[in-house]
Design a protein around this motif. Structure first.
Motif, PDB file in Angstrom:
ATOM      1  N   LEU A  94       0.958  -1.281   0.311  1.00 43.01           N
ATOM      2  CA  LEU A  94      -0.163   0.295  -0.129  1.00 43.01           C
ATOM      3  C   LEU A  94       0.585   1.647   0.179  1.00 43.01           C
ATOM      4  CD1 LEU A  94      -2.473  -1.539   2.533  1.00 43.01           C
ATOM      5  CD2 LEU A  94      -2.962  -1.320   0.120  1.00 43.01           C
ATOM      6  N   TRP A 108      -7.336  -0.885   8.801  1.00 40.17           N
ATOM      7  CA  TRP A 108      -8.117  -1.754   7.230  1.00 40.17           C
ATOM      8  C   TRP A 108      -9.171  -1.624   7.211  1.00 40.17           C
ATOM      9  CZ3 TRP A 108     -12.374  -5.376   7.135  1.00 40.17           C
ATOM     10  CH2 TRP A 108     -12.589  -5.606   5.979  1.00 40.17           C
ATOM     11  N   LYS A 109     -10.255  -0.662   8.106  1.00 34.98           N
ATOM     12  CA  LYS A 109     -11.069  -0.447   7.557  1.00 34.98           C
ATOM     13  C   LYS A 109     -11.208   1.078   7.143  1.00 34.98           C
ATOM     14  CE  LYS A 109     -15.107  -0.033  10.792  1.00 34.98           C
ATOM     15  NZ  LYS A 109     -15.557  -0.269  11.619  1.00 34.98           N
ATOM     16  N   LEU A 111      -8.739   2.288   5.380  1.00 37.14           N
ATOM     17  CA  LEU A 111      -7.831   1.961   3.971  1.00 37.14           C
ATOM     18  C   LEU A 111      -9.583   1.284   2.480  1.00 37.14           C
ATOM     19  CD1 LEU A 111      -4.769   0.388   4.624  1.00 37.14           C
ATOM     20  CD2 LEU A 111      -5.092   2.876   3.850  1.00 37.14           C
ATOM     21  N   LEU A 112     -10.192   0.690   3.244  1.00 34.80           N
ATOM     22  CA  LEU A 112     -11.049   0.136   2.409  1.00 34.80           C
ATOM     23  C   LEU A 112     -11.932   1.184   1.737  1.00 34.80           C
ATOM     24  CD1 LEU A 112     -12.827  -2.736   4.291  1.00 34.80           C
ATOM     25  CD2 LEU A 112     -12.184  -3.060   2.241  1.00 34.80           C
ATOM     26  N   TYR A 113     -12.283   1.173   0.055  1.00 32.34           N
ATOM     27  CA  TYR A 113     -12.820   1.510  -1.134  1.00 32.34           C
ATOM     28  C   TYR A 113     -14.725   1.805  -0.073  1.00 32.34           C
ATOM     29  CZ  TYR A 113     -14.615   3.304  -5.581  1.00 32.34           C
ATOM     30  OH  TYR A 113     -14.984   4.397  -6.265  1.00 32.34           O
ATOM     31  N   LYS A 140     -10.970  -3.509  -3.058  1.00 39.89           N
ATOM     32  CA  LYS A 140      -9.961  -2.225  -2.931  1.00 39.89           C
ATOM     33  C   LYS A 140      -9.234  -1.809  -1.513  1.00 39.89           C
ATOM     34  CE  LYS A 140     -11.736  -1.037  -7.990  1.00 39.89           C
ATOM     35  NZ  LYS A 140     -12.025  -0.345  -8.466  1.00 39.89           N
ATOM     36  N   LEU A 141      -8.019  -1.189  -2.206  1.00 34.49           N
ATOM     37  CA  LEU A 141      -7.790  -0.836  -0.377  1.00 34.49           C
ATOM     38  C   LEU A 141      -7.262   0.029  -1.206  1.00 34.49           C
ATOM     39  CD1 LEU A 141      -6.151  -3.385   1.998  1.00 34.49           C
ATOM     40  CD2 LEU A 141      -7.730  -2.416   2.137  1.00 34.49           C
ATOM     41  N   LYS A 142      -7.103   1.803  -0.412  1.00 43.44           N
ATOM     42  CA  LYS A 142      -6.073   2.873  -0.611  1.00 43.44           C
ATOM     43  C   LYS A 142      -5.037   2.754  -0.043  1.00 43.44           C
ATOM     44  CE  LYS A 142      -6.924   7.636   0.098  1.00 43.44           C
ATOM     45  NZ  LYS A 142      -7.736   8.628   1.063  1.00 43.44           N
ATOM     46  N   THR A 143      -3.976   2.957  -1.223  1.00 43.71           N
ATOM     47  CA  THR A 143      -2.555   3.053  -1.032  1.00 43.71           C
ATOM     48  C   THR A 143      -2.505   4.728  -0.490  1.00 43.71           C
ATOM     49  OG1 THR A 143      -2.432   4.246  -3.735  1.00 43.71           O
ATOM     50  CG2 THR A 143      -2.801   1.894  -2.975  1.00 43.71           C
ATOM     51  N   TYR A 148      -6.694   3.302  -5.017  1.00 42.35           N
ATOM     52  CA  TYR A 148      -7.037   2.267  -5.010  1.00 42.35           C
ATOM     53  C   TYR A 148      -6.345   0.661  -6.114  1.00 42.35           C
ATOM     54  CZ  TYR A 148     -10.314   4.728  -1.512  1.00 42.35           C
ATOM     55  OH  TYR A 148     -11.037   5.646  -0.995  1.00 42.35           O
ATOM     56  N   HIS A 172      -3.059 -11.097   2.121  1.00 44.70           N
ATOM     57  CA  HIS A 172      -3.463  -9.730   1.495  1.00 44.70           C
ATOM     58  C   HIS A 172      -2.623  -9.819  -0.126  1.00 44.70           C
ATOM     59  CE1 HIS A 172      -6.023  -7.576   4.592  1.00 44.70           C
ATOM     60  NE2 HIS A 172      -6.206  -8.849   4.097  1.00 44.70           N
TER      61      HIS A 172
END
Length: 614
Positions: A94, A108-109, A111-113, A140-143, A148, A172
């Motif tokens: 990330l 983690w939450k 970073l979620l799309y 998708k996770l935000k970098t 994402y 992951h």
């Protein structure tokens, strides 16, 4: 006593270690034994413990190496304490350093799309409440840079002795590269490699979606099927590279004249298709089509050479011409063929009669070849008469087709045979049948008059035709003076130079040649003089009104006079009344063919006439 206490502690520790699959082997110790025995036992246990610690360090080292070398991020979630561990690789994916990202569920939450947050949490909650032990979910996770990336999360559920989930351990996986490859493959599967236009697969998918939308909002959709005229000639003369450049140029023109809501597609070769969406009036379609035709008709420079191209375009409208994608596309295709057959460089809307003609074509294509191969076509003969003596002076042979008792007129199956490349086979079939019939008649004592057969330009281009003719003349013992070939004036005008060579070869064999439908091809007298012909057949269109039309009378009179001066015979075809016969006789045309005397008849009927000496 001190040693005994230490020994007891060590034994206790050993038991605890043994519960971790660490096994040691101890000699039996009796406290009454000598102190040396206890020391020896202690040393054995100390060595075993050191060995275990060493092995534990090695395992830890291997685990760290595995974590560092893995391309996947690892995570461990304690469901009892809510403590979460994310491996450095997870954070690195990330764009974070290990210290920059908190090890927590909230991390983690966050970073979620956003659009996937509720779905992802609901899925996770449902999994924890279920009996499933294997977890798998994509999100998708935000970098760190705000983008994402697609992630595949997998985990294994750890249960306590009561079967309650107490822990999740998993990975992951960054799917970015895989997603790019999949998107590239999908694009390639749905687009034409040369022009990058949508291909047939994507076109049909969009058409189906467009139909659903049009049905919902009660709109119309137009399907345009476009075919470049004479494109094969460009490939054949200038090569496929030039052809490809022209196709790319054409695709750019098409894209220029459609709206954002429309779709232009290449089906392959020189075939294109367009979806014109949300039509309120057919004039929108006509406007687009005219712009395309005008633009394509402009000169285009390819590899330093100028091209002027044309399109034949067929148009089908939803829902008038079909309620589904395959039907609309088929009907647009039929309309395109009508535009092509009407002279090309044109557009045609689909009509219901096109379907009937298409069905006729399919029927003919599937059955005509079988009729040829199985000797199911019949030969009919129409007598040619000398009006001064009413005697038969010749016969014209023509082919007839009866399929399951149903008569299929030549006007229907002959044009189709020409389009599908069967006309040469039919002409050879007729030639063989006629020569064998002459042989049979002569054998039975009947001396038939000269028999005329149709000859096409395709026959003249067939390298084997002359050889087949020579072979059949030998096999049937027929003379070249027994037969005559008729070729239409229009065909000769369109293909004069190449055909003239073969006609001269036929003439040299001793076979007579006549020009059929004379007057329809607008050939000049100087051109007629170059042809190795023996007879002129005046077309029926000049005979129909000859009894009262002065112009037609003058034309026939001129043709007869010209033929006489060139030592050519003249015969009028399509004669249907006594008045016409009288007028032709007055104009010095005495050889007649038409319904006034005889219609085409089967071999048995004409044979009776020949036996009677008529």
């Amino acid at each position: 006593q001190k040693m005994t206490n230490n020994l007891n502690k060590l034994t206790k520790a050993t038991k605890q270690l043994s519960q971790r699959n660490f096994e040691i082997s101890l000699p039996k110790i009796d406290t009454k034994d000598e102190v040396g025995s206890m020391i020896k036992a202690f040393e054995v246990m100390q060595d075993s413990l050191n060995s275990y610690i060493k092995e534990l360090d090695a395992s830890k080292q291997r685990l760290n190496l595995a974590l560092e070398g893995s391309s996947d991020g690892l995570w461990d979630w304690n469901l009892i304490t809510n403590e979460v561990y994310f491996s450095p690789r997870y954070k690195e994916m990330l764009g974070y350093k290990d210290s920059e990202l908190e090890n927590s569920f909230e991390s983690w939450k966050n970073l979620l799309y956003p659009e996937q947050l509720d779905r992802a949490l609901t899925f996770l909650e449902s999994f924890l409440a279920s009996d499933d032990t294997n977890y798998e979910q994509k999100f998708k996770l935000k970098t760190k840079n705000g983008e994402y990336i697609p992630i595949l999360a997998r985990a294994k559920k750890v249960l306590n002795k009561d079967g309650k989930a107490i822990r999740l351990i998993g990975t992951h996986v960054d799917l970015s590269e895989l997603t790019k490859v999949q998107e590239k493959l999908l694009y390639q599967a749905q687009h034409d490699a040369l022009t990058n236009l949508p291909n047939r697969v994507l076109f049909l998918d969009r058409l189906q979606q467009g139909i659903k939308k049009a049905r919902r909002y009660e709109n119309k959709i137009a399907i345009l099927f476009l075919d470049l005229d004479h494109f094969k000639e460009i490939n054949d003369t200038l090569g496929h590279d030039a052809g490809d450049k022209l196709l790319i140029k054409i695709s750019q023109i098409l894209k220029k004249h459609i709206r954002l809501s429309d779709t232009v597609s290449r089906f392959g070769g020189d075939e294109f298709a367009i979806i014109v969406d949300e039509i309120k009036d057919d004039s929108i379609v006509i406007d687009i089509v005219k712009k395309i035709i005008d633009d394509v008709n402009m000169p285009h420079i390819i590899d330093g050479k100028e091209f002027i191209n044309t399109f034949s375009i067929g148009i089908a409208i939803y829902p008038n011409d079909g309620n589904d994608a395959p039907t609309l596309l088929k009907n647009a295709d039929l309309a395109m063929y009508k535009a092509k057959n009407s002279g090309r460089n044109a557009y045609t809307f689909y009509t219901e009669d096109m379907t009937q003609k298409a069905l006729e074509r399919i029927f003919i294509e599937s059955n005509l070849r079988n009729a040829i191969n199985n000797n199911l076509l019949e030969i009919y003969y129409q007598p040619q008469i000398d009006s001064q003596t009413n005697k038969i002076i010749g016969l014209e042979a023509s082919v007839r087709w009866f399929h399951d008792g149903q008569y299929i007129p030549p006007s229907i199956f002959i044009p189709t045979a020409e389009n599908i490349g069967l006309i040469a086979e039919i002409d050879i079939y007729v030639m063989k049948k006629v020569l064998n019939q002459i042989k049979e008649w002569k054998k039975s004592g009947i001396n038939p008059p000269i028999i005329a057969m149709n000859l096409s330009v395709i026959d003249l281009k067939n390298n084997n035709y002359i050889d087949i003719l020579r072979e059949q003349l030998i096999l049937t013992d027929c003379k070249t003076s027994d037969i005559e070939f008729e070729i239409t004036e229009t065909q000769l005008m369109n293909d004069s130079n190449e055909s003239l060579k073969v006609l001269n070869i036929i003439k040299d064999l001793g076979v007579k040649i006549s020009i059929d439908d004379f007057g329809t091809g607008y050939s000049s007298l100087s051109y007629i003089k170059k042809l190795p012909i023996d007879k002129i057949k005046i077309d029926k269109s000049f005979i129909d009104d000859i009894t009262y039309d002065v112009d037609d009378q003058e034309i026939v009179k001129t043709v007869v006079s010209m033929a006489r001066n060139m030592n050519l015979k003249v015969i009028a075809e399509g004669v249907e009344s006594h008045e016409q016969v009288k007028m032709l006789s007055k104009l010095n045309c005495t050889e007649i063919q038409g319904y006034f005397y005889y219609k085409p008849m089967d071999k048995e009927s004409v044979e009776k006439l020949l036996k009677q000496g008529i």
